[in-house]
Design a protein around this motif. Structure first.
Motif, short mmCIF file in Angstrom:
data_model
loop_
_atom_site.label_atom_id
_atom_site.label_comp_id
_atom_site.label_asym_id
_atom_site.label_seq_id
_atom_site.Cartn_x
_atom_site.Cartn_y
_atom_site.Cartn_z
N VAL A 286 8.88 48.96 43.05
CA VAL A 286 8.30 49.36 41.74
C VAL A 286 6.80 49.11 41.82
O VAL A 286 6.29 47.97 41.66
CB VAL A 286 9.08 48.82 40.85
CG1 VAL A 286 8.29 49.29 39.24
CG2 VAL A 286 10.61 49.00 40.80
N ASN A 287 6.01 50.09 41.93
CA ASN A 287 4.39 49.73 42.02
C ASN A 287 3.72 50.01 40.85
O ASN A 287 2.38 49.63 40.69
CB ASN A 287 3.76 50.71 43.24
CG ASN A 287 4.56 50.68 44.57
OD1 ASN A 287 4.73 49.34 45.12
ND2 ASN A 287 4.85 51.49 45.32
N GLU A 288 4.31 50.88 39.79
CA GLU A 288 3.74 50.87 38.61
C GLU A 288 3.83 49.76 37.84
O GLU A 288 4.60 48.81 37.90
CB GLU A 288 4.48 52.23 37.73
CG GLU A 288 4.46 53.59 38.42
CD GLU A 288 5.53 53.53 39.65
OE1 GLU A 288 5.66 54.70 40.00
OE2 GLU A 288 6.49 52.59 39.84
N ARG A 289 2.93 49.62 36.73
CA ARG A 289 2.97 48.37 35.80
C ARG A 289 3.95 48.53 34.98
O ARG A 289 4.08 49.61 33.86
CB ARG A 289 1.61 48.24 35.04
CG ARG A 289 1.36 47.08 34.15
CD ARG A 289 0.01 47.04 33.58
NE ARG A 289 -0.32 48.06 32.95
CZ ARG A 289 -1.29 48.95 33.21
NH1 ARG A 289 -1.85 48.93 34.32
NH2 ARG A 289 -1.42 49.88 32.54
N VAL A 290 4.83 47.57 34.70
CA VAL A 290 6.02 47.61 33.68
C VAL A 290 5.90 46.22 33.09
O VAL A 290 5.39 45.49 33.74
CB VAL A 290 7.39 48.07 34.18
CG1 VAL A 290 7.34 49.36 34.42
CG2 VAL A 290 7.74 47.13 35.39
N TYR A 291 6.65 45.87 32.01
CA TYR A 291 6.74 44.70 31.30
C TYR A 291 8.28 44.32 30.77
O TYR A 291 8.86 45.25 30.36
CB TYR A 291 5.70 44.59 29.98
CG TYR A 291 4.36 45.02 30.34
CD1 TYR A 291 3.44 44.25 30.66
CD2 TYR A 291 4.09 46.59 30.16
CE1 TYR A 291 1.96 45.00 30.92
CE2 TYR A 291 2.98 46.98 30.28
CZ TYR A 291 1.91 46.09 30.73
OH TYR A 291 0.53 46.78 31.02
N PRO A 292 8.44 43.19 30.69
CA PRO A 292 9.80 42.57 30.40
C PRO A 292 9.95 42.92 28.71
O PRO A 292 9.04 42.58 28.11
CB PRO A 292 9.91 41.06 30.36
CG PRO A 292 8.64 40.64 31.49
CD PRO A 292 7.57 41.82 31.42
N VAL A 293 11.06 43.43 28.41
CA VAL A 293 11.17 43.57 27.06
C VAL A 293 12.00 42.23 26.42
O VAL A 293 12.89 41.95 26.47
CB VAL A 293 12.33 44.63 26.79
CG1 VAL A 293 12.33 45.05 25.31
CG2 VAL A 293 11.53 46.08 27.35
N GLY A 294 11.11 41.48 25.73
CA GLY A 294 11.53 40.15 25.32
C GLY A 294 11.60 39.13 26.40
O GLY A 294 10.93 39.37 27.46
N ARG A 295 12.28 38.35 26.20
CA ARG A 295 12.71 37.36 27.55
C ARG A 295 13.84 36.95 27.49
O ARG A 295 14.40 36.83 26.58
CB ARG A 295 11.57 36.27 27.19
CG ARG A 295 11.72 35.12 26.44
CD ARG A 295 10.78 33.94 26.15
NE ARG A 295 9.27 34.47 25.92
CZ ARG A 295 8.63 33.66 26.27
NH1 ARG A 295 8.56 32.53 27.03
NH2 ARG A 295 7.29 34.06 25.98
N LEU A 296 14.15 36.11 28.79
CA LEU A 296 15.19 35.32 29.01
C LEU A 296 14.79 33.92 29.45
O LEU A 296 13.90 33.87 30.18
CB LEU A 296 16.38 36.18 29.86
CG LEU A 296 17.13 37.26 29.51
CD1 LEU A 296 17.87 37.85 30.86
CD2 LEU A 296 17.92 37.07 28.27
N ASP A 297 15.32 32.91 28.93
CA ASP A 297 14.84 31.64 29.40
C ASP A 297 14.90 31.50 30.87
O ASP A 297 15.85 32.29 31.46
CB ASP A 297 15.78 30.84 28.88
CG ASP A 297 15.82 30.57 27.34
OD1 ASP A 297 14.49 30.89 26.71
OD2 ASP A 297 16.49 30.34 26.42
N ARG A 298 14.52 30.39 31.57
CA ARG A 298 14.71 30.37 32.97
C ARG A 298 16.09 29.97 33.54
O ARG A 298 16.19 30.45 34.34
CB ARG A 298 13.57 29.26 33.42
CG ARG A 298 13.63 28.94 34.86
CD ARG A 298 12.69 27.71 35.15
NE ARG A 298 12.62 27.58 36.67
CZ ARG A 298 12.20 26.30 37.19
NH1 ARG A 298 11.56 25.52 36.57
NH2 ARG A 298 12.26 26.31 38.54
#
Length: 333
Positions: A97-109
């Motif tokens: 995946v070379n395009e810029r994407v972001y996480p929707v919200g987060r999950l703890d480590r």
């Protein structure tokens, strides 16, 4: 009307600059320029492919094609794009995946499971803001023999330091040694919410996995694997967030009210409270049987914390976020 144009505040929100309401305030304050000219009027339509849009002197990048992925985040991986401590990040798992994407919200480590990634800021906002009621489903293992009363408390809401949790759907899965497995659905997204809920009832969470985000499930994904969402999944996800696809003429058919109707929202909360009292977790009878040895199967308006869509620390694989920087002094949005 030109099908290629869109309202300025909507374009800013779609790029993740701000919510639509915040974008309107930025326009009124004279912080936005179109092709070098300050615009204060609301509803001005722009062509994102041709017009040069600036916010506080920073040029908005041309809109990339929207992308949507589902990732099985393993335990030990942090939900960010870059980590100053050098830990593995979810973005580092996106091979191919070379395009810029972001996480929707987060999950703890320490939490594993389904994580959505996108460059669609408007959808990400709706998926994570509690007022839109998009449910997230988790499977949790809690320490100890969790009683029917404790499960009922989880369903009805427990007191945390940042307020009482909203009604949830809780289902007893099984008891295993000195632990209890449950499935829980919530529509809030406070920091470490389920773990804190477990602590509040005296049964700390040992293992936690998100198995669904709205209509999207893990399916056959294995830890560390990623896949694009199908067209059917994307339609279902947007529907769950109160959005609709654009028509062939380019008009936006998204529901005109950003907030769900008062009647619908009130009915949903009332129904959740009613279900909590009548046994959303598949009936008190099953819980009593499980307690007797059976398997038991069968920041928002209130000021509470939530993950507001695209993770704020992410810059993606191409640093700079939605901005292209023009020559001249730097400024911040």
């Amino acid at each position: 009307m030109d099908s290629q144009t869109v309202r300025l505040q909507k374009l800013l929100a779609a790029h993740g600059v701000a919510s639509r309401r915040e974008a309107e305030a930025m326009i009124r304050a004279g912080r936005v320029r179109i092709n070098g000219t300050v615009v204060r009027e609301q509803g001005v339509r722009v062509d994102g492919a041709r017009d040069v849009i600036e916010v506080d002197g920073r040029i908005l990048k041309r809109r990339e094609a929207p992308l949507y992925y589902a990732l099985y985040k393993p335990r030990g991986v942090v939900t960010t794009c870059k980590d100053p401590q050098g830990r593995q990040t979810v973005i580092g798992l996106l091979s191919g995946v070379n395009e810029r994407v972001y996480p929707v919200g987060r999950l703890d480590r320490d939490t594993e499971g389904l994580l959505l990634l996108t460059n669609d800021g408007q959808l990400a906002f709706r998926l994570t803001h509690p007022r839109f009621g998009v449910e997230k489903t988790y499977r949790a293992r809690l320490r100890g023999d969790v009683s029917a009363g404790a499960l009922k408390a989880l369903a009805e809401g427990v007191q945390l330091e940042d307020g009482v949790t909203a009604p949830a759907q809780v289902r007893l899965l099984r008891r295993e040694g000195d632990a209890t497995w449950i499935e829980i659905k919530i529509h809030e997204g406070r920091k470490r919410q389920i773990r804190r809920m477990g602590d509040a009832i005296g049964h700390p969470v040992i293992d936690l996995e998100r198995i669904a985000f709205g209509p999207i499930t893990l399916g056959k994904l294995k830890p560390g694997e990623v896949r694009p969402l199908t067209s059917a999944e994307l339609r279902a996800l947007k529907s769950a967030a109160g959005m609709k696809e654009a028509t062939a003429h380019g008009r936006d058919e998204r529901r005109q009210t950003a907030r769900p109707s008062r009647t619908a929202a009130t009915a949903k909360v009332a129904s959740a409270h009613k279900d909590a009292g009548k046994g959303v977790f598949k009936g008190l009878k099953g819980l009593r049987e499980a307690s007797n040895g059976g398997d038991g199967r069968g920041k928002s308006a209130s000021g509470k914390r939530f993950d507001s869509g695209v993770h704020g620390k992410c810059q993606g694989k191409n640093d700079g976020g939605p901005w292209s920087r023009p020559a001249g002094p730097r400024s911040r949005v």
